[in-house]
Design an enzyme around this catalytic site. Structure first.
Site, PDB file in Angstrom:
ATOM      1  N   LEU A 216     -17.191  -3.808 -15.253  1.00 44.95           N
ATOM      2  CA  LEU A 216     -17.400  -4.555 -16.495  1.00 44.95           C
ATOM      3  C   LEU A 216     -16.762  -3.939 -17.744  1.00 44.95           C
ATOM      4  O   LEU A 216     -17.047  -4.382 -18.852  1.00 44.95           O
ATOM      5  CB  LEU A 216     -18.905  -4.800 -16.744  1.00 44.95           C
ATOM      6  CG  LEU A 216     -19.626  -5.559 -15.619  1.00 44.95           C
ATOM      7  CD1 LEU A 216     -21.113  -5.671 -15.928  1.00 44.95           C
ATOM      8  CD2 LEU A 216     -19.001  -6.926 -15.394  1.00 44.95           C
ATOM      9  N   ASP A 217     -15.879  -2.958 -17.563  1.00 45.55           N
ATOM     10  CA  ASP A 217     -15.169  -2.420 -18.730  1.00 45.55           C
ATOM     11  C   ASP A 217     -13.833  -1.807 -18.324  1.00 45.55           C
ATOM     12  O   ASP A 217     -13.475  -0.713 -18.766  1.00 45.55           O
ATOM     13  CB  ASP A 217     -16.044  -1.392 -19.454  1.00 45.55           C
ATOM     14  CG  ASP A 217     -15.606  -1.173 -20.907  1.00 45.55           C
ATOM     15  OD1 ASP A 217     -14.866  -2.025 -21.453  1.00 45.55           O
ATOM     16  OD2 ASP A 217     -16.003  -0.155 -21.496  1.00 45.55           O
ATOM     17  N   VAL A 218     -13.091  -2.531 -17.482  1.00 42.71           N
ATOM     18  CA  VAL A 218     -11.773  -2.063 -17.059  1.00 42.71           C
ATOM     19  C   VAL A 218     -10.790  -2.297 -18.210  1.00 42.71           C
ATOM     20  O   VAL A 218     -10.656  -3.411 -18.706  1.00 42.71           O
ATOM     21  CB  VAL A 218     -11.294  -2.799 -15.789  1.00 42.71           C
ATOM     22  CG1 VAL A 218      -9.895  -2.330 -15.390  1.00 42.71           C
ATOM     23  CG2 VAL A 218     -12.283  -2.613 -14.647  1.00 42.71           C
TER      24      VAL A 218
ATOM     25  N   ASN B 131     -10.143   3.359 -20.269  1.00 44.35           N
ATOM     26  CA  ASN B 131     -11.082   3.826 -19.246  1.00 44.35           C
ATOM     27  C   ASN B 131     -10.384   4.179 -17.937  1.00 44.35           C
ATOM     28  O   ASN B 131     -10.999   4.207 -16.871  1.00 44.35           O
ATOM     29  CB  ASN B 131     -12.167   2.780 -18.991  1.00 44.35           C
ATOM     30  CG  ASN B 131     -13.199   2.770 -20.096  1.00 44.35           C
ATOM     31  OD1 ASN B 131     -13.323   3.727 -20.845  1.00 44.35           O
ATOM     32  ND2 ASN B 131     -13.940   1.675 -20.209  1.00 44.35           N
TER      33      ASN B 131
ATOM     34  N   SER C  84     -15.014  -5.428 -24.563  1.00 52.05           N
ATOM     35  CA  SER C  84     -13.749  -4.852 -25.008  1.00 52.05           C
ATOM     36  C   SER C  84     -12.799  -6.023 -25.242  1.00 52.05           C
ATOM     37  O   SER C  84     -12.311  -6.644 -24.290  1.00 52.05           O
ATOM     38  CB  SER C  84     -13.190  -3.898 -23.943  1.00 52.05           C
ATOM     39  OG  SER C  84     -14.028  -2.770 -23.822  1.00 52.05           O
TER      40      SER C  84
END
Length: 199
Positions: free
Chosen positions: A57-59, A63, A98
């Site tokens: 959920l935050d690629v 990161n 993001s």
């Protein structure tokens, strides 16, 4: 993983190289072959966590760290969610967005309450867009309304098709698994749920 002081700890490899975001600032947009090598490495990590019913959920490039051999490593599972066998959320983590990398469902309350690899697939494709164009992707709402900006002329049609299909607004119109996304990158057609409903 170990427990001390009534607390659980986990230890991970120390990576002191730049993130992919910092690497892009140094290099500018990447050659397609280099970008695809990084994306396939992250796809491998996502495939593994999806098999275990976890969404990252935050690629995004910030990161993804590079190791000493210039391999991509996915980090920061602070927003990740675990799901049960029925696909229902079993962990409570904060909702984060993001911009440019989060699909529409992440903007909706409860939008990621059910397991779906397609959410991470959108973010992976958005990351690939950034690597090959040097531009942060538009927000998901803008992509849904207006599509993606033009790609540089040296990007292959299979990469353009994979990014475009994986960044569809509706989850059912995206590749349904990492394997399907990789097939698109390889130039193979992949059926979406809409294709199935039409037959």
């Amino acid at each position: 993983v170990f427990e001390e002081n009534n607390t659980a700890y986990y230890v991970m490899e120390y990576l002191d190289n730049a993130s992919l975001s910092e690497y892009l600032k140094q290099k500018g947009r990447l050659p397609e072959a280099e970008a695809l090598r990084f994306i396939r490495q992250i796809a491998d990590a996502l495939s593994y966590i999806h098999e275990h019913k976890i969404n990252h959920l935050d690629v995004k490039p910030g990161n993804i760290l590079l190791d000493a051999k210039n391999n991509a490593v996915l980090i920061d599972f602070g927003l990740a969610k675990r799901y049960d066998d029925a696909g229902n959320q079993t962990s409570t983590t904060p909702v984060g967005i993001s911009h440019g990398y989060a699909p529409l469902e992440q903007y909706k309350k409860g939008g990621v309450g059910t397991f779906s690899p397609t959410t991470d697939i959108y973010s992976l494709a958005a990351t690939l867009f950034k690597l090959v164009t040097g531009q942060t992707p538009p927000d998901a709402g803008d992509v849904n309304e207006d599509g993606l900006p033009d790609f540089p002329s040296d990007i292959s049609q299979s990469t353009i098709n994979a990014i475009t299909q994986a960044m569809q607004g509706s989850r059912k119109n995206r590749p349904q698994s990492i394997a399907d996304f990789l097939k698109l990158l390889d130039g193979e057609g992949v059926k979406t749920q809409d294709d199935d409903e039409a037959t």
